[in-house]
Scaffold this active site. Structure first.
Site, mmCIF file in Angstrom:
data_model
loop_
_atom_site.group_PDB
_atom_site.id
_atom_site.type_symbol
_atom_site.label_atom_id
_atom_site.label_comp_id
_atom_site.label_asym_id
_atom_site.label_seq_id
_atom_site.Cartn_x
_atom_site.Cartn_y
_atom_site.Cartn_z
ATOM 1 N N SER A 1 10.305 26.371 -7.451
ATOM 2 C CA SER A 1 9.412 27.605 -7.418
ATOM 3 C C SER A 1 8.676 27.673 -8.746
ATOM 4 C CB SER A 1 10.546 28.860 -7.569
ATOM 5 O OG SER A 1 10.019 29.965 -8.054
ATOM 6 N N TYR B 1 18.672 32.744 -9.341
ATOM 7 C CA TYR B 1 17.497 31.896 -8.479
ATOM 8 C C TYR B 1 16.835 31.318 -9.422
ATOM 9 C CZ TYR B 1 13.529 31.430 -5.608
ATOM 10 O OH TYR B 1 12.469 30.934 -4.741
#
Length: 253
Positions: free
Chosen positions: A138, A151
Site C-alpha cells: 500500500s 494496517y
C-alpha cells in the site's frame, strides 16, 4: 510477468481491487481462479464471469493449506499467485481495549496470510518456468495514516518481505512483484467507495494492467497516484506528505 497465458490464483478476489484485476486478467487470456470466504458469492461470480473458484479464509492457516491443495489438484499448471486478501481497521491506541483485538486480526490477515500463501505455493511455483508471486502492500507502507496503525505496519512489513523474497528467490524461476495501491474507491473502509480522495477503481485497475504489460520485469507496480506517498522520503518532503495525507482523508488508504 507476462500479461497473458498464465494460470493465476487470486485469494481475496470476490470484490474490490481483486475482482477488478481478476476480470481484466481473464480478458487478457489467462485462466483465473478466485478465492474468498463467501461461497454463494463465489458461485455467482463463477456463473457470471467464468472464473474457477475455491473457498479460502486467508486468516486461517488450515484453510490456506486446503485451498492450495485444491487449486494445485485442479490446476497443476498454476504459475501466478496474487496475495490480494487484506483488511483495514481504524484503531485507537490510547487504551488496549481500543486496538488490541483489531491489531491482531489485521496482522494475521495482512501479514501471516501472505506468508502462509507463499509457504503453500512456493515449492510448486519453483517448478514452473515463468512463475510469479504478486504481493500487495500500500502507499501507507511508506507514509502513515494515523487512524490505521496496524494496517500501515502490516503493509510496511509486506514491502520488506517482498524485497527479501526477491533476493532469496533470485536463483529460481520465481519473479516477485509488489503491487502498491494508493487509496482506491472500494469498501476496504466505510465511506471509501465514495471518497473524492480515493482513485476510481476501474481507473486504478486499468492502469495496473497497463503497467504489468509495459513492465514485465518490474519489481514494483506503482500507479501515478501512489508515488506521492511512495517517494516522500526520497524526495525529502516526507513530513509534508504525512501531514497532507492525514489532513486530506482521515480514513483513506
Amino acid at each position: 510477468m507476462d500479461i497473458s497465458g498464465n494460470t493465476i490464483f487470486i485469494p481475496g478476489a470476490t470484490s474490490g481491487i481483486g475482482l477488478a484485476l481478476a476480470q481484466r486478467l481473464r480478458a487478457r487470456g489467462n485462466t483465473v481462479i478466485i478465492g474468498g470466504r463467501r461461497t454463494e458469492l463465489l458461485r455467482r461470480l463463477a456463473a457470471e464471469h467464468g472464473f474457477d473458484t475455491v473457498s479460502i479464509d486467508t486468516a486461517d492457516a488450515e484453510s490456506i493449506r486446503a485451498a492450495a491443495a485444491e487449486v494445485l489438484r485442479a490446476h497443476p499448471d498454476l504459475n501466478v499467485v496474487i496475495a490480494m486478501a487484506g483488511i483495514m481497521r481504524v484503531e485507537d491506541w490510547h487504551h488496549a481495549d481500543g486496538f488490541l483485538a483489531s491489531a491482531e486480526e489485521v496482522v494475521t490477515t495482512n501479514l501471516l496470510g501472505p506468508i502462509r500463501l507463499v509457504a503453500a505455493f512456493v515449492e510448486h511455483l519453483r517448478t514452473r518456468p515463468r512463475a510469479t508471486i504478486v504481493t500487495v502492500s500500500s502507499g501507507l507502507a511508506f507514509a502513515p495514516l494515523k487512524a490505521t496503525p496496524s494496517y500501515n505496519a502490516s503493509k510496511a512489513a509486506i514491502h520488506m518481505l517482498s524485497e527479501s523474497l526477491r533476493l532469496q528467490l533470485a536463483d529460481t524461476s520465481v519473479q516477485v512483484i509488489e503491487l502498491e495501491p494508493p487509496s482506491v474507491r472500494t469498501a476496504l473502509l466505510p465511506g471509501q467507495q465514495d471518497s473524492e480522495f480515493a482513485m476510481p477503481l476501474d481507473e486504478f485497475a486499468d492502469e495496473v494492467i497497463s503497467l504489468f504489460e509495459a513492465q514485465p520485469d518490474a519489481k514494483e507496480i506503482q500507479v501515478e497516484n501512489v508515488k506521492f506517498l511512495r517517494y516522500g522520503e526520497a524526495r525529502g518532503d516526507y513530513d509534508q506528505v504525512v501531514a497532507t495525507l492525514n489532513a486530506a482523508d482521515p480514513h483513506g488508504r
